[in-house]
Design a protein around this motif. Structure first.
Motif: not given
Length: 704
Positions: A486-493, A527-533, A558-563, A576-580
């Motif tokens: 998480p970047d400074m804005f997201e975590n420490n705004v 945020e955590r991502m698991r990828s299979r290719e 663990g996605m931080i999605s709030e605008p 969370k999200a899934r892309f296939s």
């Protein structure tokens, strides 16, 4: 243009056809002239040996595309989603994400990151490099935290500039066109015994989109001027020293989006941003022996965004009592603010809120509804220092190791966003091991350990198996994990507006504090991502055809999605999200004069927060035909399209015609670029509209 079903059968059929008898002999023919890529693992590898998917945009493609900026170039990368918040606010996502914030890609210029850790973004309009200085762009399509740390969650874009030794002489270029296009480029390169240097000046200007959905003029023009110096010195037979300096200044118009809570006051239309960027880097390369090399690189950069605008609201907006009420209960306070005009105020059993409500009601009745105006300073400054040491060692003929350590210091300063400044320190240890078990099998493994002062520690691995049918044809299976801190804005705004130079003195204040205030949670996880290719990369020398095909399945938790907005912004790791799907790219030099290039991506996106799939087109791709006609004439025809980006279809055809002349030992090229939209929809969001579906620009370039 695009079918609605997954393309797996078609891709497999096409692969089978290309692998038929016409090219069967090629599978067993090879020479030593293999192309090399660097971005995937920091090791030089052939495309067939890379543990992932790579796209390389070479100088020929960059020139032929006629693109004026990097986001437009990235339309040539399968799976890359290009959107626009405004004409000067492009967003680039791989496979998709929130329409306003592209937070999950690492972007590098010669290995130096331009990702802004303070506000979790990449300023694509303000990247301080000219396209004319770029030799190639390598895009690793997939997570690569192992090699480049947090923020390389979904992809890595590595912009590699031309070697000064290849830039001797003078180069001048002017571009003019519709929609206010007004660009220039000038460079001078020279060398001396043991060194080479290139100095370039460049600028860019256009008017952005013409009007919004209501037919009003749209304030989204951009203007930029850049200076870049790039030098290489040979210190010894086995040592070189490289240094770069870059500076950029410009301005980006911003549409006036301030909406008062009380009433409908409007003070003006100027919320423009003045941007200044400065960067410098120094790299010492040492070849200890043919099997062992080392480099030490240090860099420093500073981003500055100056934004001051005029705001008007009711005097009650700056009431200290309303501010205290907000801190106690934001939801209740918002209801109070929305209903002061009607007098239908909510009730509460809380004695503190009840007492404050009475005071606010009295203030409203005694001039609190009067309009006052003041100046809002929303400027930001970010500074970064980065030091990296990398060691590359061939342990045996079949075993290579790259390892290193990186230290980075980031500081963000903004009275509005942080009520001062916030800083962070990051330590990284990384390593990648490549083992060629025999002439066919390559086993690769890597890991990155990262510790940040604000987000804590993490360990991310990658393992891959490549089977080389020949050195030019490889199958791959890859599993990798990645993180984004998480970047400074997201975590420490610490977001609040101080309005200075108020037009009326209320509550004994010359400077007012707007009652809405936002605080970051301070304890966000990564945020955590698991990828299979699964993939295939091959080069058919008989046809001069390169191709890459992949199937992927990625999950982000663990996605931080709030605008990022100052109205009850409560960041969390709840999404969370899934892309296939599948991707394919083909590059075919049909003849000495013709080159065909095709890309396609099918993405099936799901996300718990709908905003995270708005920039995920199910079907997207590009097609290009480059042709040398002889006698200095050349052409390039490109198609770009996607079926639904934020629910809007996008299809465009570009045609570039160019003629080269020799003028007294100099080279002159005149070119024209025609861009034609095939759809009649806004670009990404409703307010992004052009008056015409076509655009014409012309350029003249002289080299001597």
């Amino acid at each position: 243009m695009f079918p609605g079903t997954p393309p797996y059968p078609r891709l497999l059929l096409l692969t089978a056809l290309l692998g038929g008898p016409a090219v069967a002999d090629d599978l067993f023919i090879d020479n030593q002239d293999l192309p090399q890529v660097l971005t995937a693992t920091r090791l030089k590898q052939s495309p067939a040996a890379v543990p992932g998917s790579m796209t390389v945009l070479d100088s020929e493609l960059i020139r032929a595309s006629g693109a004026r900026d990097i986001p437009e170039l990235l339309r040539l990368v399968p799976g890359m989603m290009i959107g626009y918040g405004a004409g000067n606010q492009p967003t680039v996502n791989y496979h998709g994400s929130n329409v306003n914030d592209a937070r999950r890609m690492q972007v590098l210029i010669d290995g130096r990151s331009v990702y802004r850790a303070g506000l979790a973004t990449v300023d694509w309009s303000d990247i301080p490099v000219a396209l004319e200085d770029i030799e190639r762009i390598e895009v690793f399509r997939g997570p690569n935290t192992v090699s480049y740390g947090a923020n390389a969650l979904m992809a890595v874009v590595n912009i590699l500039t031309r070697n000064p030794a290849d830039s001797h002489g003078t180069r001048l270029k002017l571009t003019r066109g519709q929609d206010g296009i007004n660009d220039y480029y000038a460079s001078q390169g020279f060398g001396w015994e043991g060194g080479d240097l290139r100095l370039s000046l460049s600028g860019q200007q256009d008017d952005g989109f013409d009007e919004d959905q209501f037919g009003h003029d749209y304030r989204d023009s951009r203007r930029a001027n850049r200076i870049n110096i790039n030098a290489v010195h040979s210190l010894a037979a086995n040592q070189t020293l490289e240094w770069q300096l870059a500076a950029k200044e410009g301005s980006n118009q911003r549409p006036y989006t301030y909406k008062p809570v009380f009433g409908s006051y409007r003070a003006g239309d100027n919320a423009d941003v003045n941007a200044k960027d400065y960067a410098g880097s120094l790299r010492w390369n040492i070849d200890l022996n043919p099997e062992h090399s080392l480099y030490i690189q240090g860099s420093a950069q500073h981003f500055e965004r100056q934004q001051v605008w005029r705001a008007c609201d009711a005097a009650i907006a700056f009431s200290p009592e309303l501010t205290r009420m907000w801190r106690l209960d934001p939801n209740f306070t918002e209801k109070v603010a929305r209903n002061l005009y009607t007098g239908k105020l909510p009730s509460t059993s809380d004695p503190q809120l009840s007492a404050l409500l009475g005071q606010v009601r009295d203030q409203w009745a005694n001039g609190g509804s009067n309009t006052i105006c003041g100046d809002v300073d929303q400027s930001t400054r970010e500074t970064r220092y980065d030091l990296e040491i990398q060691d590359t060692l061939s342990l045996t003929d079949s075993l290579r190791l790259v390892s290193g350590v990186n230290y980075r210091y980031d500081k963000a300063d903004s009275q509005t966003y942080f009520n001062g400044s916030v800083d962070d320190q990051t330590w990284r240890l990384f390593g990648q091991l490549e083992w060629r078990a025999d002439e066919h099998w390559i086993l690769q493994g890597g890991a990155m350990f990262e510790h940040t002062q604000l987000a804590g520690s993490s360990l991310t691995p990658r393992v891959a198996v490549n089977y080389l049918i020949t050195p030019r044809h490889g199958l791959r299976a890859v599993y990798s994990e990645a993180i984004r801190s998480p970047d400074m804005f997201e975590n420490n705004v610490n977001w609040s507006y101080t309005v200075r130079n108020l037009s009326a003195n209320r509550y004994g204040l010359q400077n007012g504090e707007y009652f809405v205030k936002t605080r970051g949670p301070g304890n966000l996880d990564q945020e955590r991502m698991r990828s299979r290719e699964l993939g295939y990369n091959g080069y058919f020398s008989d046809l001069d055809l390169s191709m890459d095909v992949k199937l992927f399945y990625d999950e982000i938790t663990g996605m931080i999605s709030e605008p990022l907005q100052n109205n009850q912004f409560i960041a969390s790791n709840a999404n969370k999200a899934r892309f296939s799907g599948s991707e394919a790219q083909f590059d075919w030099r049909v003849s000495a004069r013709d080159r065909l290039r095709l890309t396609y991506a099918y993405v099936d996106a799901w996300a718990s927060n709908p905003a995270d799939r708005r920039l995920s087109a199910h079907n997207s791709g590009s097609a290009g035909w480059l042709r040398e006609w002889g006698q200095g004439w050349s052409s390039a025809l490109f198609y770009y399209g996607d079926d639904a980006l934020n629910q809007y279809r996008y299809e465009r055809v570009d045609l570039r015609l160019a003629k080269r002349f020799k003028v007294q030992g100099s080279q002159l090229e005149l070119a024209a670029l025609w861009q034609q939209r095939l759809d009649d929809e806004p670009v990404t969001v409703p307010q992004n509209r052009y008056d015409s579906r076509h655009r014409l620009s012309v350029s003249a370039e002289l080299e001597f």
